[in-house]
Design an enzyme around this catalytic site. Structure first.
Site, short mmCIF file in Angstrom:
data_model
loop_
_atom_site.label_atom_id
_atom_site.label_comp_id
_atom_site.label_asym_id
_atom_site.label_seq_id
_atom_site.Cartn_x
_atom_site.Cartn_y
_atom_site.Cartn_z
N THR A 10 7.92 -70.84 -18.88
CA THR A 10 7.32 -71.99 -19.54
C THR A 10 7.02 -73.07 -18.50
O THR A 10 7.74 -73.23 -17.51
CB THR A 10 8.22 -72.55 -20.64
OG1 THR A 10 9.38 -73.18 -20.06
CG2 THR A 10 8.66 -71.45 -21.60
N GLY A 11 5.92 -73.79 -18.73
CA GLY A 11 5.54 -74.86 -17.81
C GLY A 11 5.18 -74.34 -16.44
O GLY A 11 5.51 -74.96 -15.43
N ALA B 76 5.68 -58.07 -11.48
CA ALA B 76 5.96 -58.40 -12.88
C ALA B 76 4.69 -58.82 -13.61
O ALA B 76 3.77 -59.39 -13.03
CB ALA B 76 6.99 -59.53 -12.96
N LYS B 77 4.66 -58.53 -14.90
CA LYS B 77 3.65 -59.09 -15.79
C LYS B 77 4.22 -60.40 -16.31
O LYS B 77 5.23 -60.41 -17.02
CB LYS B 77 3.37 -58.13 -16.94
CG LYS B 77 2.33 -58.62 -17.94
CD LYS B 77 2.14 -57.60 -19.05
CE LYS B 77 1.07 -58.01 -20.03
NZ LYS B 77 0.89 -56.98 -21.10
N VAL B 78 3.59 -61.51 -15.94
CA VAL B 78 4.16 -62.82 -16.23
C VAL B 78 3.23 -63.61 -17.15
O VAL B 78 2.03 -63.74 -16.87
CB VAL B 78 4.40 -63.63 -14.94
CG1 VAL B 78 5.15 -64.93 -15.26
CG2 VAL B 78 5.17 -62.81 -13.91
N TYR C 31 14.07 -91.53 -15.16
CA TYR C 31 14.33 -90.13 -15.49
C TYR C 31 15.31 -90.02 -16.65
O TYR C 31 15.12 -89.21 -17.56
CB TYR C 31 14.91 -89.41 -14.27
CG TYR C 31 15.16 -87.94 -14.49
CD1 TYR C 31 14.16 -87.01 -14.25
CD2 TYR C 31 16.37 -87.49 -14.99
CE1 TYR C 31 14.37 -85.66 -14.47
CE2 TYR C 31 16.59 -86.15 -15.20
CZ TYR C 31 15.59 -85.24 -14.94
OH TYR C 31 15.80 -83.90 -15.17
N GLY D 171 17.92 -87.07 -19.36
CA GLY D 171 19.21 -86.65 -18.82
C GLY D 171 20.07 -85.99 -19.88
O GLY D 171 20.69 -84.95 -19.64
N SER E 127 18.96 -84.45 -22.47
CA SER E 127 18.35 -83.16 -22.80
C SER E 127 18.68 -82.11 -21.74
O SER E 127 18.83 -80.93 -22.06
CB SER E 127 16.83 -83.30 -22.93
OG SER E 127 16.22 -83.56 -21.69
N LYS E 128 18.81 -82.52 -20.47
CA LYS E 128 19.17 -81.56 -19.43
C LYS E 128 20.65 -81.16 -19.55
O LYS E 128 21.02 -80.03 -19.21
CB LYS E 128 18.88 -82.12 -18.04
CG LYS E 128 17.43 -82.52 -17.79
CD LYS E 128 16.42 -81.52 -18.35
CE LYS E 128 16.29 -80.27 -17.50
NZ LYS E 128 15.28 -79.33 -18.05
#
Length: 339
Positions: A28-29, A47-49, A201, A207, A209-210
């Protein structure tokens, strides 16, 4: 081979990352920064990414850049998967699109994050960083889990879920809770050591969420083990990486501060190609599967070293279950289920 041994992990070394030609990976991202470099490393091993990103234009530009930088025929395939983590309905829809396309999924790397910005809430009345960095990835992961589990049944498989977190959680206050919507929406303005970039940040809730990323990994691994599903869940702290977002932050500071910060970042921070080493290690290094018990719910530091989350709340299994239960309850209130 990890950095716990005499030779550092190197994703360009065939002994450190095996051929991945039969693997399907979602990052993701992945259209910039660490995610882009992670895709590049994995695709070069076959790899298929799926590059899961919101903007098709940015994703296709990134895929063209990957080819220009050496993603040649015979390497892996990189495909765009539309993903908007700001709305759990859309996150689940994206996962279901992938379920209709693929009959296996070997690795999921939850890399996308929203680290900066003023405090704001989404239409579901959840603080935006908590939505994009935790709730969206939670829904995306849980909707994909049946396919991941189906792949893991094969004795020859090696299925992993990698969640990217941040060492910045060390600056959060102690005693954080996830009991209810108010806890998820806590702006916690006074939770951190002062500092202009760090404050931006963490003050917006990123923070917290991390921290949730680490706790989600812990509880997910516990549930996988309880169900007898041989999937490894790991959290990754990539360290200080010189991404475009970091450089833009430095450039946005007042002139004098901006110049000093830019010089320090260029001198001391790791470029994304190396900053992705820990993500690639977590996703594909044989050592992780060879030492399964060591790496279950491990917190990895660059470039693949097992460490401890730098915050006591991140090491609290009771808080991890509280986070999980409240996330499920909030999602039910939004009308979202994956059972």
């Amino acid at each position: 081979m990890s950095s716990d041994t005499s030779r550092p992990f190197d994703p360009d070394n065939a002994s450190d990352v095996p051929p991945l030609a039969d693997k399907v990976v979602v990052v993701t991202g992945g259209n910039g920064g660490i995610g882009y470099a992670t895709i590049q490393h994995l695709a070069r091993h076959g790899a298929k990414v799926y590059m899961a990103a919101r903007s098709e234009t940015k994703a296709q530009e990134a895929i063209e850049r990957l080819h220009a930088e050496g993603l040649a025929p015979g390497n892996g395939q990189v495909l765009w998967l539309q993903l908007d983590l700001s709305d759990p309905v859309l996150a689940q829809k994206s996962a279901r699109v992938l379920l209709a396309k693929e009959d296996r999924l070997d690795v999921l790397i939850n890399n996308a994050a929203m680290p900066r910005g003023p405090y704001a809430r989404t239409k579901h009345d959840i603080q935006d960083a908590m939505m994009v960095n935790h709730i969206g990835p939670f829904v995306f992961t849980m909707t994909l889990l049946p396919l991941l589990a189906k792949t893991a049944v094969n004795p020859a498989s090696d299925v992993r879920i990698v969640n990217i977190t941040s060492g910045g959680i060390a600056f959060l206050k102690r005693g954080i809770r996830f009991r209810n919507r108010d806890d998820f929406n806590d702006e916690h303005k006074w939770d951190i050591i002062p500092g202009p970039s760090l404050a931006r940040y963490l003050n917006a809730g990123a923070g917290r969420s991390k921290l949730a990323n680490v706790l989600f990994t812990t509880e997910l691994q516990r549930r996988l083990d309880e169900a007898g599903v041989p999937i490894l869940a790991l959290s990754v702290d990539p360290g200080l990486v010189r991404t475009g977002g970091v450089e833009n932050d430095a450039a946005s500071q007042p002139p004098g501060i901006s110049h000093v910060m830019s010089l320090l970042i260029r001198a001391l921070w790791t470029p994304p190609t190396r900053g992705a080493f820990t993500s690639v290690f977590a996703a594909a290094a044989p050592a992780v599967r060879q030492e399964t018990e060591r790496y279950k719910a491990a917190y990895l530091l660059p470039p693949g070293r097992i460490g401890a989350p730098p915050h006591p709340d991140a090491r609290n299994p009771v808080l991890a279950r509280e986070l999980w239960d409240t996330t499920e309850r909030l999602l039910r209130e939004m009308g979202i289920d994956w059972e």
